[in-house]
Design a protein around this motif. Structure first.
Motif, PDB file in Angstrom:
ATOM      1  N   LEU A  16       5.536  50.442  25.154  1.00 15.10           N
ATOM      2  CA  LEU A  16       4.946  50.721  23.846  1.00 15.10           C
ATOM      3  C   LEU A  16       5.258  49.583  22.894  1.00 15.10           C
ATOM      4  N   ASP A  17       4.316  49.268  22.017  1.00 18.58           N
ATOM      5  CA  ASP A  17       4.491  48.231  21.000  1.00 18.58           C
ATOM      6  C   ASP A  17       4.951  46.916  21.624  1.00 18.58           C
ATOM      7  N   ALA A  18       4.220  46.485  22.646  1.00 15.43           N
ATOM      8  CA  ALA A  18       4.566  45.275  23.405  1.00 15.43           C
ATOM      9  C   ALA A  18       3.680  44.099  22.982  1.00 15.43           C
ATOM     10  N   LYS A  19       4.098  42.907  23.388  1.00 15.40           N
ATOM     11  CA  LYS A  19       3.278  41.714  23.146  1.00 15.40           C
ATOM     12  C   LYS A  19       2.071  41.757  24.067  1.00 15.40           C
ATOM     13  N   CYS A  20       0.947  41.270  23.585  1.00 15.88           N
ATOM     14  CA  CYS A  20      -0.286  41.280  24.367  1.00 15.88           C
ATOM     15  C   CYS A  20      -0.355  40.042  25.271  1.00 15.88           C
ATOM     16  N   PRO A  21      -0.698  40.226  26.551  1.00 17.63           N
ATOM     17  CA  PRO A  21      -0.869  39.069  27.440  1.00 17.63           C
ATOM     18  C   PRO A  21      -1.979  38.161  26.930  1.00 17.63           C
ATOM     19  N   PRO A  22      -1.831  36.836  27.097  1.00 19.62           N
ATOM     20  CA  PRO A  22      -2.813  35.878  26.562  1.00 19.62           C
ATOM     21  C   PRO A  22      -4.254  36.147  26.997  1.00 19.62           C
ATOM     22  N   ARG A  23      -4.479  36.375  28.278  1.00 18.44           N
ATOM     23  CA  ARG A  23      -5.846  36.561  28.765  1.00 18.44           C
ATOM     24  C   ARG A  23      -6.465  37.841  28.205  1.00 18.44           C
ATOM     25  N   ILE A  24      -5.653  38.873  28.047  1.00 14.92           N
ATOM     26  CA  ILE A  24      -6.151  40.148  27.525  1.00 14.92           C
ATOM     27  C   ILE A  24      -6.489  40.016  26.039  1.00 14.92           C
ATOM     28  N   ALA A  25      -5.617  39.321  25.289  1.00 17.71           N
ATOM     29  CA  ALA A  25      -5.870  39.108  23.859  1.00 17.71           C
ATOM     30  C   ALA A  25      -7.180  38.355  23.648  1.00 17.71           C
TER      31      ALA A  25
ATOM     32  N   ARG B 122      -9.753  38.104  25.775  1.00 17.93           N
ATOM     33  CA  ARG B 122     -10.919  38.836  26.274  1.00 17.93           C
ATOM     34  C   ARG B 122     -11.327  39.997  25.374  1.00 17.93           C
ATOM     35  N   TYR B 123     -10.342  40.714  24.817  1.00 18.83           N
ATOM     36  CA  TYR B 123     -10.657  41.917  24.051  1.00 18.83           C
ATOM     37  C   TYR B 123     -10.473  41.749  22.552  1.00 18.83           C
ATOM     38  N   GLY B 124      -9.946  40.611  22.134  1.00 19.92           N
ATOM     39  CA  GLY B 124      -9.762  40.383  20.716  1.00 19.92           C
ATOM     40  C   GLY B 124      -8.599  41.159  20.109  1.00 19.92           C
ATOM     41  N   PHE B 125      -7.620  41.553  20.940  1.00 17.65           N
ATOM     42  CA  PHE B 125      -6.433  42.217  20.403  1.00 17.65           C
ATOM     43  C   PHE B 125      -5.670  41.229  19.531  1.00 17.65           C
ATOM     44  N   ALA B 126      -5.402  41.601  18.299  1.00 18.03           N
ATOM     45  CA  ALA B 126      -4.721  40.697  17.371  1.00 18.03           C
ATOM     46  C   ALA B 126      -3.234  40.991  17.257  1.00 18.03           C
ATOM     47  N   GLY B 127      -2.809  42.184  17.591  1.00 14.75           N
ATOM     48  CA  GLY B 127      -1.408  42.551  17.400  1.00 14.75           C
ATOM     49  C   GLY B 127      -0.759  43.067  18.670  1.00 14.75           C
TER      50      GLY B 127
END
Length: 195
Positions: free
Chosen positions: A43-52, A54-59
């Motif tokens: 929970l509340d983890a850093k987002c992997p680079p490729r996932i960020a 691809r999906y536009g996760f900012a946080g």
């Protein structure tokens, strides 16, 4: 495959989690009639680079991985990544979702075939996204294959019973115990037939 701490190192530039997030992951491991099931939750983890990317996760993100080992050599996977805070609200859709089958099938004493299939569930793909997704999946599996090959080389002529188990090995340890138990049961059944 049953120890996900490798994500932090082997897959650090693609789907990997940070070492700190891996250390703090919640694990739940259960024996089943067919093998072993485990759930790993961050929970509340850093987002992997490729996932960020691809999906536009900012946080931060919530990430889960459910694996079921089915003896003798199949592993079923359901993994997901959603924005942080959503998992505890019961949300398990709308982000990165993967269902996968891993089938490592022995060929000889020292070689195996690694068959895999994946199904991704995610937002509607944009132009070229499907090809990028397939290339990314193949890259990750190639990293896994390389790791498995290197482990085999390292373990040649080494008694695996002498390995020291770390806390992250809990699912792998249960898997090996289950497999050894099934092999013994099969040998016990075969013994009277041979006599």
């Amino acid at each position: 495959l049953m120890d996900l701490s490798h994500l932090s190192y082997l897959h650090k530039n693609s789907i990997g989690s940070s070492p700190e997030d891996s250390e703090n992951a919640q694990m739940d491991v259960k024996r089943t009639e067919r093998g072993v099931k485990f759930m790993r939750l961050m929970l509340d983890a850093k987002c992997p680079p490729r996932i960020a990317e691809r999906y536009g996760f900012a946080g931060q993100i919530d990430r889960w991985s459910e694996f079921e080992y089915v003896a003798p050599s199949a592993i079923l996977q359901w993994s997901g990544i959603i924005p942080a805070g959503e998992y505890e609200k019961g949300v398990r859709e709308g982000g990165h979702l993967v269902r996968a089958l891993h089938a490592v099938t022995p060929e000889t004493e020292r070689t195996s075939h690694y068959f895999f299939a994946t199904a991704n569930g995610y937002q509607k793909p944009g132009p070229g996204d499907q090809k990028n997704a397939i290339a990314g999946i193949k890259d990750v599996f190639r990293e896994d294959v390389h790791m498995l090959e290197q482990q085999q080389l390292r373990l040649d002529n080494f008694d695996t019973d002498d390995l020291l188990d770390a806390p992250s090995d809990v699912a792998r340890v249960q898997m090996i115990r289950f497999l050894k138990q099934k092999i013994k049961e099969d040998q016990d059944l075969a013994r009277p037939a041979a006599e």
